[in-house]
Design an enzyme around this catalytic site. Structure first.
Site, PDB file in Angstrom:
ATOM      1  N   CYS A 117       0.577  -0.879   0.350  1.00  0.00           N
ATOM      2  CA  CYS A 117      -0.219  -0.209   0.343  1.00  0.00           C
ATOM      3  C   CYS A 117       0.686   0.745   0.189  1.00  0.00           C
ATOM      4  O   CYS A 117       1.806   1.510  -0.783  1.00  0.00           O
ATOM      5  CB  CYS A 117      -1.160  -0.314   0.704  1.00  0.00           C
ATOM      6  SG  CYS A 117       0.063  -0.289   3.045  1.00  0.00           S
ATOM      7  N   SER A 118       0.781   2.134   1.397  1.00  0.00           N
ATOM      8  CA  SER A 118       1.894   3.168   1.010  1.00  0.00           C
ATOM      9  C   SER A 118       3.002   2.994   2.268  1.00  0.00           C
ATOM     10  O   SER A 118       4.040   3.189   1.788  1.00  0.00           O
ATOM     11  CB  SER A 118       0.983   5.013   1.466  1.00  0.00           C
ATOM     12  OG  SER A 118       1.819   5.847   1.626  1.00  0.00           O
TER      13      SER A 118
END
Length: 1004
Positions: free
Chosen positions: A934-935
């Protein structure tokens, strides 16, 4: 230049045929003379060519365009041309191709032609400026041809007979006085010599029009003359001929106008009108006052000798011939003629064309020389009519119209096309003569004799004239006895036998029986017998007929008009739909107006209502299906969302009932241990039951597919149900469990490598650093920074040697090459991306793939193959990953979930579960890890890995499932996995919904 009607109809019809090989490149674009299709495509004609409207496609002709004509296109020919054009178009040919030109030219060669008058012939300026422009219209070839003809045939005039004979032309009354004001002057001296001689010729072969229209007279050989002629010359006839020839031209010095006496067709190949029914051969003048003396005879022979010598000159001009004729006329006309001697009868169309082409003064009447020997002129008259009859009957080449007799069927074509506005002012007021009825307009008889028609209007009047059919002997005699007129020419209507009427119906094809029935009804309507219509034929949807001669004097136009006026009655009697009716002269349609079809709007209203009803039914069915499906999901969501609130006994009882039914059909030897306590140890989960092969870990987890392949027992579902009941009875249980998870501390938890100074720029978040004992090691020799560090952690499931996942952060601009190196070295084939590239202006992940084409990252070339948007929540991309050092290539698939934001959860569990099914379906059969990022690689990535790992354990048939213990197992390998309580609750809800779907899919 407007497009012709047949071509507009041709373009409206719809288009099929095998595709042939395209024309070679050499066959395209070459400028050939006479190219076709210039009406539809620019650039076909050369710089010295113009586009002439031939009524079909247009033809390129050199300037000035002399050979002007139009094609007569019948409906059958029009359909055939349409098919040919479809073949050429579908094969890839254009108008520029020679093959197209040859095919179209071959097809057009089979169509009949109607030759037009030259466009400039109707110009008033041309007629009024004839003297100044005649050198532009006559070539030297016409003068040479005239000289050669004189040289050949003037010596044979000495064979003229002197003995008068009986009247050889009994069909025409010779004693009838010529009509006052008519101009009988011939076109040239050769025509006069031919008219006044007793020469007879063998029947000429009818040559094709218009190639031999101006056939040179020199083709006749001297041995073709009839042996019946005598050996002496008839001086009186020659004197009369030459005198009339000179008298027809106005006197004046340096007058070039006698050139118009040379055949006017040399200007441009116009269609000559055949001798009309009222045409008579020109008569020499009547009695003369003075007789010729012996001196005149001597002078005449001397002049003929000089004329023959002049004819030897190859380039003899017509002006010199006029001078010779003046000399002869001066010798003949010893005394001036007193009194008004009017010109004698003239032909119906040929002479009027002379008036139109000649200057204005040529329209005036001229006097002919008078000689005092009535017997001589009587003989000239007799021989003149006899020769005219022979020339008419045998198609003599002296008559340019003779080759046209075999094409008499074209008589009406130009007449039918001529609009009323083109008719001359004389015809508009004087009326039209009908050949068969012999009726004349009263206004015409009242016209003044000296009224001069406008020459350009006269040319327009005859521009659309077509050759007439020669009538029988009785009609010819009646035509010769026309009423007197004041120098005007009557327009002759085509004969009714040459006109065809048609009635177009809506039945295609129309049966012959129906066509005959229709014509019988028309005959009954007109109160005439069925034999009234001759040559009745059925052509496609139309009935074509001719009107026989009748005492009612009814024409084809009357019949077609009656069919239009009584359209409803005919349709009711025959059951046919009548669309059109009109006149059809040899392929050209002259349509009559008729009431427009009243469309039956009822059928359209019914069709409209049926269409609306079908659309509403489809919409209603779709809405009902959507509501039912949405309602079921809504009820399930209500049950799941109410887990922490009011307990629902219905859900618990439903699950327990399913469990009892499942347990009732299980083997008796299978015993389950008591489920009295939850297992909190990770070892109990990892060691429970036999483990299947690594390839069996993948699951489609689909409501339609995964339950059928799942090894989950009904007891496992019962355990999940009991776990949920425990949470329902203790409302604070979920929150306490989350607090316990937050206090969990992994052992060991050292992150010294990630905290090094050289590796600090490679970390996106300082809160998520890889453990030293659980991190992905890159091959430093292949790294662009000679480092083995990347912020990525392997996630083990049941096999500590082979990770099932690799949880990593979203690549930074400086770590894109490291990311693709990790993909290559780990053998990964699937990437799961759970974040958008940016959120509220904050960059969440670098764009590490090419938008199109390929990009190179260090020694790895990434090529975007495809990008498919499955729904609004996620899309799928496919890449080719190539190692430029080894030239190896692999396929990598990226699944990008778009609607999951940082520190949050997706809007519904259904979208994420559907996304997971797509990922596992692609991963099925592989043993490589799945890269999930994801991030920061912890919150959203940990939630997805937790859901997928629990569901995979259930699919493999695990007997005990502990979601909290599974999360602790994940946090032992990477810190911060599942960052919020909402994410943990979402994981529980997603697992419960998938278990519910599996239980429903199990056999009852």
């Amino acid at each position: 230049m407007g497009l012709p009607l047949p071509l507009l109809l041709l373009l409206l019809l719809p288009p099929p045929l095998p595709r042939a090989l395209p024309a070679p490149a050499s066959a395209r674009g070459r400028q050939l003379p006479g190219r076709l299709g210039c009406l539809f495509e620019d650039g076909l004609c050369g710089s010295l060519e113009t586009c002439v409207n031939d009524g079909v496609f247009g033809r390129c002709q050199k300037v000035p365009a002399l050979d002007t004509y139009r094609y007569e296109v019948s409906p059958g020919a029009l359909l055939h041309l349409r098919i040919i054009l479809q073949k050429l178009s579908r094969t890839g040919f254009t108008w520029q191709d020679d093959y197209t030109q040859r095919v179209i030219a071959q097809e057009l060669s089979n169509l009949p032609k109607a030759y037009l008058w030259h466009e400039e012939a109707s110009s008033p300026a041309r007629s009024l400026q004839q003297n100044a422009d005649n050198e532009k219209w006559f070539s030297l070839e016409s003068e040479v041809a005239l000289a050669k003809t004189l040289r050949r045939y003037l010596p044979y005039l000495e064979l003229l007979s002197q003995a008068p004979t009986a009247n050889a032309h009994p069909r025409i009354d010779h004693e009838t006085r010529p009509v006052k004001g008519e101009d009988s002057s011939p076109e040239n001296i050769l025509t006069y010599v031919a008219h006044t001689s007793a020469l007879t010729y063998p029947p000429a072969t009818r040559v094709k029009y218009p190639d031999n229209l101006l056939r040179p007279l020199s083709r006749l050989q001297p041995d073709e003359l009839s042996p019946k002629v005598d050996s002496d010359i008839d001086k009186q006839k020659l004197i009369a001929a030459l005198g009339a020839y000179t008298a027809q031209r106005p006197p004046g010095e340096n007058d070039p106008e006698p050139r118009y006496l040379v055949h006017s067709p040399m200007r441009a190949p116009r269609p000559f009108a055949a001798p009309a029914l009222s045409q008579r051969w020109p008569l020499p003048p009547g009695d003369s006052k003075d007789s010729l003396s012996m001196g005149d005879d001597t002078l005449l022979r001397s002049l003929l000798k000089d004329l023959q010598q002049q004819a030897e000159v190859d380039r003899l001009g017509s002006l010199k011939l006029e001078e010779q004729a003046d000399s002869i006329a001066g010798a003949i006309q010893s005394d001036p003629v007193e009194g008004s001697q009017e010109s004698h009868g003239r032909g119906a169309e040929g002479q009027l064309r002379e008036q139109a082409d000649a200057p204005e003064e040529m329209l005036q009447d001229h006097r002919l020389p008078e000689v005092d020997d009535p017997a001589a002129y009587k003989e000239v008259s007799r021989l003149s009519f006899k020769l005219g009859d022979l020339l008419k009957d045998h198609g003599s080449p002296l008559l340019p119209e003779a080759p046209l007799l075999e094409k008499s069927s074209r008589a009406e074509m130009k007449k039918s096309e001529q609009p009323e506005e083109v008719l001359s002012s004389e015809e508009e007021t004087a009326g039209v003569e009908h050949v068969k009825s012999r009726t004349y307009s009263k206004d015409l008889l009242e016209r003044k004799p000296n009224s001069e028609p406008q020459p350009w209007r006269l040319e327009d009047q005859f521009q659309n004239r077509a050759p007439e059919v020669w009538e029988d002997e009785q009609n010819l005699k009646l035509a010769a006895q026309g009423p007197p007129s004041g120098g005007l020419q009557l327009e002759v209507q085509p004969s009714e036998e040459e006109q065809q009427g048609y009635i177009l119906t809506g039945n295609n094809p129309l049966s012959p029986e129906k066509g005959k029935q229709l014509m019988d009804e028309v005959a009954h309507l007109l109160r005439v017998p069925s034999s009234f219509f001759a040559d009745v034929k059925v052509l496609g949807p139309a009935v074509i007929f001719k009107v026989s001669a009748n005492i009612q004097n009814m024409t084809t136009a009357d019949v077609t008009k009656a069919a239009v006026d009584n359209k409803d009655e005919l349709e009711k009697a025959t059951g046919l739909t009548i669309l059109q009716s009109g006149i059809r002269p040899k392929g050209k349609l002259k349509l009559l107006p008729h009431p427009e079809e009243q469309e039956d709007s009822t059928k359209f209203i019914v069709l409209t209502f049926l269409s609306i009803a079908c659309i509403l039914a489809v919409l209603l069915a779709s809405s009902l299906a959507y509501c039912l499906r949405h309602n079921s999901h809504y009820k399930l969501k209500e049950k799941l969302s109410g887990l922490g609130a009011d307990p629902s006994a219905d859900a618990t009882e439903a699950y327990q009932e399913l469990c009892r039914q499942r347990m009732a059909v299980r083997p008796q030897d299978h015993s389950e241990g008591p489920h009295t306590s939850r297992i909190n140890s990770v070892s109990s989960q990892l060691s429970d039951g036999p483990m299947p092969s690594p390839s069996a870990r993948s699951s489609t987890s689909s409501w339609s597919e995964e339950p059928a392949q799942s090894n989950m027992d009904i007891s496992t579902g019962h355990m999940i149900l009991a776990y949920m009941e425990d949470h329902l009875k203790n409302k604070n249980r979920l929150e306490k469990e989350w607090e316990a998870l937050c206090a969990y501390q992994a052992e060991p938890d050292s992150s010294l490598v990630a905290q090094r100074e050289e590796n600090a720029p490679k970390n996106r978040s300082l809160a998520v650093l890889t453990y030293d004992h659980s991190r992905i090691l890159l091959k430093s020799e292949n790294s662009h920074s000679n480092s083995d560090y990347i912020n990525a952690s392997p996630i083990m499931d049941h096999d500590p040697r082979n990770p099932a996942y690799i949880a990593t952060q979203g690549p930074l601009p400086a770590t894109v090459a490291d990311f693709w190196q990790m993909v290559w070295e780990s053998g990964c084939a699937v990437i799961v991306m759970l974040t958008p590239l940016s959120e509220n202006g904050v960059r969440q992940c670098h764009h590490y793939w090419p938008d199109e084409g390929s990009n190179v990252y260090h020694v790895y070339e990434v090529n975007l193959v495809s990008e498919h948007i499955w729904c609004q929540d996620f899309l799928v991309r496919s890449f080719y990953l190539k190692n430029l050092q080894t030239n190896e290539t692999r396929t990598v698939t990226q699944f990008h979930f778009l609607s999951w934001y940082d520190q949050g959860v997706p809007s519904s569990t259904r979208s994420l579960l559907d996304f997971r099914r797509k990922v596992n379906k692609c991963y099925r059969g592989r043993s490589c890890p799945i890269i999930v990022h994801c991030s920061d690689g912890a919150g959203r990535s940990g939630t997805y890995v937790l859901i997928d790992m629990v569901l995979n354990k259930m699919a493999k048939g695990a007997k005990e499932i502990d979601i909290a213990a599974t999360l602790e197992h994940l946090r032992d390998q990477r810190p911060g996995m599942v960052q919020t309580k909402e994410q943990f609750e979402f994981a529980l809800t997603a697992v419960a919904e998938e278990v519910n779907a599996i239980l429903k899919a199990l056999p009852q």
